[in-house]
Design a protein around this motif. Structure first.
Motif, PDB file in Angstrom:
ATOM      1  N   GLY A 152       0.713  -1.228  -0.151  1.00  0.00           N
ATOM      2  CA  GLY A 152       0.439  -0.375   0.372  1.00  0.00           C
ATOM      3  C   GLY A 152       0.750   0.737   0.060  1.00  0.00           C
ATOM      4  N   ALA A 153       1.817   0.966  -0.442  1.00  0.00           N
ATOM      5  CA  ALA A 153       3.070   2.445  -0.001  1.00  0.00           C
ATOM      6  C   ALA A 153       2.363   3.192  -1.331  1.00  0.00           C
ATOM      7  N   LYS A 154       1.640   4.335  -1.171  1.00  0.00           N
ATOM      8  CA  LYS A 154       1.956   5.316  -1.925  1.00  0.00           C
ATOM      9  C   LYS A 154       3.274   5.902  -3.116  1.00  0.00           C
ATOM     10  N   GLU A 155       3.946   6.025  -2.527  1.00  0.00           N
ATOM     11  CA  GLU A 155       5.833   6.544  -3.329  1.00  0.00           C
ATOM     12  C   GLU A 155       7.002   5.355  -2.711  1.00  0.00           C
ATOM     13  N   VAL A 156       7.498   5.257  -3.966  1.00  0.00           N
ATOM     14  CA  VAL A 156       8.866   4.613  -3.014  1.00  0.00           C
ATOM     15  C   VAL A 156       9.933   5.310  -3.949  1.00  0.00           C
ATOM     16  N   HIS A 157      10.611   5.875  -3.232  1.00  0.00           N
ATOM     17  CA  HIS A 157      12.097   6.605  -3.322  1.00  0.00           C
ATOM     18  C   HIS A 157      13.142   6.192  -3.230  1.00  0.00           C
ATOM     19  N   VAL A 158      13.664   5.275  -4.196  1.00  0.00           N
ATOM     20  CA  VAL A 158      15.620   4.713  -3.488  1.00  0.00           C
ATOM     21  C   VAL A 158      16.530   5.530  -3.374  1.00  0.00           C
ATOM     22  N   ARG A 159      16.821   5.460  -2.691  1.00  0.00           N
ATOM     23  CA  ARG A 159      18.066   5.990  -2.223  1.00  0.00           C
ATOM     24  C   ARG A 159      19.560   5.233  -1.725  1.00  0.00           C
ATOM     25  N   ILE A 160      20.617   4.968  -2.403  1.00  0.00           N
ATOM     26  CA  ILE A 160      21.840   4.247  -2.112  1.00  0.00           C
ATOM     27  C   ILE A 160      23.174   4.841  -1.153  1.00  0.00           C
ATOM     28  N   SER A 161      23.547   4.426  -0.322  1.00  0.00           N
ATOM     29  CA  SER A 161      24.651   5.516   0.332  1.00  0.00           C
ATOM     30  C   SER A 161      25.995   4.812   0.079  1.00  0.00           C
ATOM     31  N   SER A 162      25.634   4.825  -1.137  1.00  0.00           N
ATOM     32  CA  SER A 162      27.390   4.553  -1.901  1.00  0.00           C
ATOM     33  C   SER A 162      27.403   4.690  -3.484  1.00  0.00           C
ATOM     34  N   PRO A 163      28.449   4.953  -3.892  1.00  0.00           N
ATOM     35  CA  PRO A 163      27.886   5.027  -5.292  1.00  0.00           C
ATOM     36  C   PRO A 163      27.921   4.395  -6.408  1.00  0.00           C
ATOM     37  N   PRO A 164      27.386   4.121  -7.653  1.00  0.00           N
ATOM     38  CA  PRO A 164      26.896   2.502  -8.326  1.00  0.00           C
ATOM     39  C   PRO A 164      27.912   2.493  -8.591  1.00  0.00           C
ATOM     40  N   PHE A 165      27.529   0.514  -8.300  1.00  0.00           N
ATOM     41  CA  PHE A 165      28.571  -0.474  -8.241  1.00  0.00           C
ATOM     42  C   PHE A 165      28.850  -0.500  -9.927  1.00  0.00           C
ATOM     43  N   ARG A 166      30.082  -0.300 -10.545  1.00  0.00           N
ATOM     44  CA  ARG A 166      30.641  -1.022 -12.073  1.00  0.00           C
ATOM     45  C   ARG A 166      31.530  -1.858 -11.677  1.00  0.00           C
ATOM     46  N   HIS A 167      32.634  -1.629 -11.500  1.00  0.00           N
ATOM     47  CA  HIS A 167      33.837  -2.434 -11.590  1.00  0.00           C
ATOM     48  C   HIS A 167      34.198  -3.603 -10.523  1.00  0.00           C
ATOM     49  N   PRO A 168      34.986  -4.740 -10.836  1.00  0.00           N
ATOM     50  CA  PRO A 168      34.717  -5.607  -9.421  1.00  0.00           C
ATOM     51  C   PRO A 168      35.877  -5.064  -8.512  1.00  0.00           C
ATOM     52  N   CYS A 169      35.905  -6.552  -7.907  1.00  0.00           N
ATOM     53  CA  CYS A 169      37.096  -5.697  -6.866  1.00  0.00           C
ATOM     54  C   CYS A 169      37.932  -6.794  -6.982  1.00  0.00           C
ATOM     55  N   TYR A 170      39.704  -6.580  -7.035  1.00  0.00           N
ATOM     56  CA  TYR A 170      40.528  -7.882  -6.967  1.00  0.00           C
ATOM     57  C   TYR A 170      41.488  -8.069  -5.864  1.00  0.00           C
ATOM     58  N   PHE A 171      40.732  -7.639  -4.331  1.00  0.00           N
ATOM     59  CA  PHE A 171      41.250  -7.574  -3.157  1.00  0.00           C
ATOM     60  C   PHE A 171      40.350  -7.988  -2.323  1.00  0.00           C
ATOM     61  N   GLY A 172      39.887  -9.338  -2.762  1.00  0.00           N
ATOM     62  CA  GLY A 172      39.173 -10.102  -1.542  1.00  0.00           C
ATOM     63  C   GLY A 172      37.456  -9.810  -1.334  1.00  0.00           C
ATOM     64  N   THR A 173      37.349  -8.496  -2.109  1.00  0.00           N
ATOM     65  CA  THR A 173      35.436  -8.181  -1.345  1.00  0.00           C
ATOM     66  C   THR A 173      34.827  -8.870  -2.722  1.00  0.00           C
ATOM     67  N   ASP A 174      33.542  -9.327  -2.330  1.00  0.00           N
ATOM     68  CA  ASP A 174      33.184 -10.646  -2.865  1.00  0.00           C
ATOM     69  C   ASP A 174      31.853  -9.595  -3.652  1.00  0.00           C
ATOM     70  N   VAL A 175      32.365  -9.085  -4.887  1.00  0.00           N
ATOM     71  CA  VAL A 175      31.668  -8.449  -5.378  1.00  0.00           C
ATOM     72  C   VAL A 175      31.727  -9.267  -7.529  1.00  0.00           C
ATOM     73  N   PRO A 176      30.590  -9.717  -8.031  1.00  0.00           N
ATOM     74  CA  PRO A 176      30.124 -10.188  -8.992  1.00  0.00           C
ATOM     75  C   PRO A 176      31.058  -9.588  -9.776  1.00  0.00           C
ATOM     76  N   SER A 177      31.353 -10.194 -11.454  1.00  0.00           N
ATOM     77  CA  SER A 177      31.639  -9.791 -12.461  1.00  0.00           C
ATOM     78  C   SER A 177      31.157  -8.234 -12.980  1.00  0.00           C
ATOM     79  N   GLU A 178      31.175  -7.691 -13.833  1.00  0.00           N
ATOM     80  CA  GLU A 178      31.140  -6.831 -14.216  1.00  0.00           C
ATOM     81  C   GLU A 178      29.855  -6.799 -15.800  1.00  0.00           C
TER      82      GLU A 178
END
Length: 242
Positions: A152-178
């Protein structure tokens, strides 16, 4: 180097050479909320990110809420800065693990519904600002937006507390491929349409230094600028496990 002995825990930075760059995602998501990393309080960092979001992406709304658990501090910061009330819109099942690392799309989608349920009385007829720490594939957020609107929400506005994820991590963080990162395939407007949200706003890259009080950080997963040269051919991201 960290040494654990009968004397306790001791750290030695004398071996450190070259550039120091802390993983920014420790402060956004990975670290425990009660942690203090290099004199930066993690809770304060996430509150600061939420405040910055409220300044850069304001919206008229009735309720600010966060995705449990990592989205809650930033949502609180957004509410503090905007003056809009903060409240809980979801109940979290503590026995379900992280959904974005499930191996299949179907498992990720079903996992979201098992993990979270909407407090319908809290959101019905209201304009909601939904805050989370990141969007990886978009599966979780799309389901949450849909769940709020079905409740029943009238509107849903999404806010993300990080910049857009666009690239992989090569140092051990579990980020998927581009190829799997939705921000690498779609514009912000395209992501917003895919999510079914009324608006979408990400934390600006320029806000990261403020978030950690100028601490040198690695933000390669956002801006493709890593603290060291990645050798060619580039290794597979850690998460892939291949």
């Amino acid at each position: 180097m960290v040494t654990i002995s009968e004397k306790g825990i001791e750290s030695d930075r004398s071996l450190q050479t070259g550039r120091c760059a802390h993983c920014i995602f420790e402060y956004i998501y990975f670290a425990r909320l009660d942690s203090r990393l290099d004199d930066i309080n993690v809770y304060d960092a996430r509150i600061a990110a939420g405040r910055s979001l409220a300044r850069s992406h304001p919206v008229d709304a009735d309720l600010i809420t966060g995705v449990p658990e990592s989205g809650l501090p930033a949502a609180k910061g957004f509410a503090m800065e905007s003056g809009i009330p903060f409240g809980f819109a979801f109940y979290k099942n503590s026995y379900i693990g992280r959904t974005f690392i499930k191996p299949s799309q179907a498992e990720r989608e079903s996992g979201v519904h098992l993990k979270l349920s909407v407090l319908a009385a809290t959101v019905k007829g209201k304009r909601i600002v939904l805050v989370d720490d990141s969007i990886v594939r978009g599966t979780t957020m799309k389901n949450l937006v849909q769940m709020l609107k079905e409740a029943g929400a009238k509107e849903v506005h999404v806010r993300i507390s990080s910049p857009p994820f666009r690239h992989p991590c090569y140092f051990g963080t579990d980020v998927p491929s581009e190829e799997e990162l939705i921000a690498n395939r779609l514009s912000i407007e395209g992501i917003c349409r895919m999510l079914g949200a009324d608006s979408l706003g990400y934390l600006d890259l320029k806000a990261l230094p403020e978030m950690v009080k100028g601490l040198p950080v690695c933000s390669g997963c956002f801006d493709n600028r890593y603290p060291m040269e990645i050798p060619e051919p580039k290794p597979l991201p850690f998460w892939c496990g291949e």
